[in-house]
Design a protein around this motif. Structure first.
Motif, mmCIF file in Angstrom:
data_model
loop_
_atom_site.group_PDB
_atom_site.id
_atom_site.type_symbol
_atom_site.label_atom_id
_atom_site.label_comp_id
_atom_site.label_asym_id
_atom_site.label_seq_id
_atom_site.Cartn_x
_atom_site.Cartn_y
_atom_site.Cartn_z
ATOM 1 N N GLN A 1 -5.002 -6.287 -4.221
ATOM 2 C CA GLN A 1 -4.863 -5.174 -4.729
ATOM 3 C C GLN A 1 -4.078 -4.192 -2.775
ATOM 4 O O GLN A 1 -3.385 -3.428 -2.927
ATOM 5 C CB GLN A 1 -6.041 -4.468 -4.922
ATOM 6 C CG GLN A 1 -6.136 -2.748 -5.478
ATOM 7 C CD GLN A 1 -5.373 -2.927 -6.216
ATOM 8 O OE1 GLN A 1 -5.718 -3.612 -7.399
ATOM 9 N NE2 GLN A 1 -4.271 -1.661 -6.217
ATOM 10 N N ALA A 2 -4.394 -4.415 -1.640
ATOM 11 C CA ALA A 2 -4.260 -3.858 -1.042
ATOM 12 C C ALA A 2 -2.813 -4.854 -0.108
ATOM 13 O O ALA A 2 -2.272 -3.973 -0.237
ATOM 14 C CB ALA A 2 -5.257 -4.903 0.612
ATOM 15 N N ASN B 1 -0.807 -2.379 -3.402
ATOM 16 C CA ASN B 1 -0.780 -0.793 -2.910
ATOM 17 C C ASN B 1 0.123 -0.710 -0.887
ATOM 18 O O ASN B 1 1.169 0.179 -1.327
ATOM 19 C CB ASN B 1 -2.182 -0.457 -2.256
ATOM 20 C CG ASN B 1 -3.207 -0.273 -3.707
ATOM 21 O OD1 ASN B 1 -2.661 -0.755 -5.091
ATOM 22 N ND2 ASN B 1 -4.710 -0.590 -2.803
ATOM 23 N N GLU C 1 3.740 -0.857 -2.610
ATOM 24 C CA GLU C 1 4.204 -0.143 -3.736
ATOM 25 C C GLU C 1 4.187 1.757 -2.682
ATOM 26 O O GLU C 1 4.743 2.269 -3.431
ATOM 27 C CB GLU C 1 3.121 0.142 -4.978
ATOM 28 C CG GLU C 1 2.921 -1.303 -5.602
ATOM 29 C CD GLU C 1 4.836 -0.839 -6.496
ATOM 30 O OE1 GLU C 1 5.164 -0.168 -6.266
ATOM 31 O OE2 GLU C 1 5.811 -1.931 -5.954
ATOM 32 N N GLN C 2 3.191 2.076 -2.131
ATOM 33 C CA GLN C 2 3.047 2.720 -1.498
ATOM 34 C C GLN C 2 3.419 2.951 -0.105
ATOM 35 O O GLN C 2 3.659 4.110 0.751
ATOM 36 C CB GLN C 2 0.975 3.560 -1.041
ATOM 37 C CG GLN C 2 1.219 3.574 -2.523
ATOM 38 C CD GLN C 2 -1.072 3.442 -2.415
ATOM 39 O OE1 GLN C 2 -1.449 3.342 -1.495
ATOM 40 N NE2 GLN C 2 -1.605 3.280 -3.777
ATOM 41 N N GLN C 3 3.657 1.930 0.825
ATOM 42 C CA GLN C 3 4.226 2.073 1.658
ATOM 43 C C GLN C 3 5.411 1.961 1.716
ATOM 44 O O GLN C 3 6.297 2.537 2.257
ATOM 45 C CB GLN C 3 3.537 1.253 2.981
ATOM 46 C CG GLN C 3 2.288 1.863 3.260
ATOM 47 C CD GLN C 3 1.378 1.248 4.630
ATOM 48 O OE1 GLN C 3 2.019 0.650 5.074
ATOM 49 N NE2 GLN C 3 0.409 0.337 3.901
#
Length: 185
Positions: free
Chosen positions: A5-6, A9, A12-14
């Protein structure tokens, strides 16, 4: 911590917001386990949007994931490319490059980091990357010319010796300038 999950993330987010959209690069970031290249003292920071201290040498850091991903995408490494990396660090970028290239020669000036990087690459099953203890400012003329040269750190200016080791039509990426004004070139 759920590492999958990390990692998701982080991508997708950075990484995607930094316009890293190449599906091969994004998949590679799923395959090469960044957390295996982060020093033990900083494992919890493996997916954080920051430079991670490598500890062995002052001012040596693992670049932020978004920066590494963008440099990798912009270099457009091909399976036939011969790559020279200056500044091995933990070996993570060498591992990413090795998955895309025919061969990678990576130069590190700090003996402790060079040893750690070689171990990290072996543990990750990367067989087409060679770590060499050397001053990267002069490159590796005897092993060139190279299709791709990456400076995995910052320099005030790109050394002329490196430009001479680049094949015609080759690609070189570096973070150039002095703080606080630096730019990827």
């Amino acid at each position: 911590m759920d590492l999958n999950q990390a990692r998701f993330n982080m991508i997708e987010q950075q990484i995607r917001p930094w316009e890293v959209l190449d599906p091969q690069v994004l998949e590679l970031l799923n395959v090469v386990r960044r957390e295996d290249f982060v020093p033990l003292a900083h494992k919890a920071l493996a997916f954080v949007d920051m430079e991670i201290p490598l500890g062995a040498a002052p001012n040596q850091v693992m670049l932020a994931p978004r920066v590494q991903a963008r440099l990798l995408q912009d270099l457009a490494v091909k399976k036939t490319d011969k790559v020279l990396e200056i500044g091995t660090g933990s070996g993570f970028m060498a591992a990413l490059l090795a998955h895309q290239a025919a061969s990678v020669l990576t130069l590190e000036s700090d003996a402790t980091l060079a040893t750690q990087a070689q171990t990290n690459l072996q543990n990750a099953g990367v067989n087409n990357a060679t770590v060499r203890l050397a001053d990267g400012s002069q490159g590796a003329a005897a092993d060139g010319p190279f299709d791709v040269i990456l400076l995995s750190g910052s320099v005030a200016e790109v050394p002329a010796a490196l430009l001479q080791q680049l094949k015609v039509g080759g690609r070189l990426a570096a973070i150039v300038g002095d703080e606080p004004m630096m730019r990827a070139t």
